[in-house]
Motif scaffolding. Structure first.
Motif, short mmCIF file in Angstrom:
data_model
loop_
_atom_site.label_atom_id
_atom_site.label_comp_id
_atom_site.label_asym_id
_atom_site.label_seq_id
_atom_site.Cartn_x
_atom_site.Cartn_y
_atom_site.Cartn_z
N SER A 4 0.84 -1.19 0.00
CA SER A 4 0.00 0.00 0.00
C SER A 4 0.88 1.25 0.00
O SER A 4 0.57 2.22 0.65
CB SER A 4 -0.92 -0.02 1.21
N LYS A 6 2.38 4.64 -1.35
CA LYS A 6 1.70 5.74 -2.03
C LYS A 6 2.69 6.48 -2.94
O LYS A 6 3.76 6.88 -2.48
CB LYS A 6 1.13 6.69 -0.98
N GLY A 25 -1.31 1.03 -10.23
CA GLY A 25 -2.46 0.57 -9.44
C GLY A 25 -2.59 -0.94 -9.49
O GLY A 25 -2.85 -1.59 -8.46
N GLU A 30 -0.92 2.78 -4.28
CA GLU A 30 -1.93 3.84 -4.27
C GLU A 30 -1.33 5.00 -5.05
O GLU A 30 -0.23 5.45 -4.75
CB GLU A 30 -2.23 4.27 -2.83
#
Length: 126
Positions: A4, A6, A25, A30
Motif C-alpha cells: 500500500s 503511495k 495501481g 496507491e
C-alpha cells in the motif's frame, strides 16, 4: 505482490498519467496524480505519508526540478524522487538534487524495478 505504498505521479500528458496510474495501481500502489510541479506539491502537502514521487522533468509551468526545489524547502525534503526524462542535458542538475533518473522511453518492468529499488533504500514515512 500487494503493497500500500503511495506514489505521486506527475506528467503534463494525460495519456501518460493514466497509463502509469493504471499500471502502478495494478501492481498494488496507491497512485495520486498531478499535471505539473505546482499541482504535485499541493497534492503532497495534502496527502500524508507519500512514499515516492515519479515526475517528468519538462512540463509547462513548473516541472520536476522546480517540484524538487519546493520539496527541498519543506518537510517533504526526504521523500524520494524519480525523474523521467527524454533529455540528457538536465541530468547533472537533477543528480545534485538527489533524484534517481529514468530515461524515456522505458519499459514498464524497468519502471517497476526502479521504483522497488528506490523504495527499498528509503525509510518509510512516519
Amino acid at each position: 505482490m500487494s503493497n500500500s505504498r503511495k506514489i505521486v505521479v506527475v506528467d503534463d500528458e494525460p495519456v501518460v498519467l493514466q497509463l502509469l496510474a493504471q499500471y502502478l495501481g495494478l501492481k498494488g500502489f496507491e497512485v495520486l496524480l498531478a499535471q505539473n510541479g505546482k499541482e504535485a506539491f499541493e497534492v503532497l502537502q495534502k496527502s500524508p505519508a507519500v512514499d515516492l514521487v515519479l515526475t517528468d522533468i519538462n512540463m509547462p509551468g513548473s516541472g520536476g526540478l522546480e517540484l524538487m526545489e519546493m520539496m527541498k524547502q519543506s518537510k517533504l525534503k526526504d521523500t524520494p524522487v524519480i525523474l523521467m526524462t527524454g533529455y540528457g542535458d538536465t541530468l547533472e542538475n537533477s543528480k545534485t538534487l538527489g533524484a534517481t533518473i529514468l530515461r524515456k522511453p522505458f519499459r514498464r518492468r524497468e519502471l517497476l524495478e526502479l521504483i522497488n529499488l528506490v523504495l527499498s533504500r528509503s525509510t518509510p514515512p512516519v
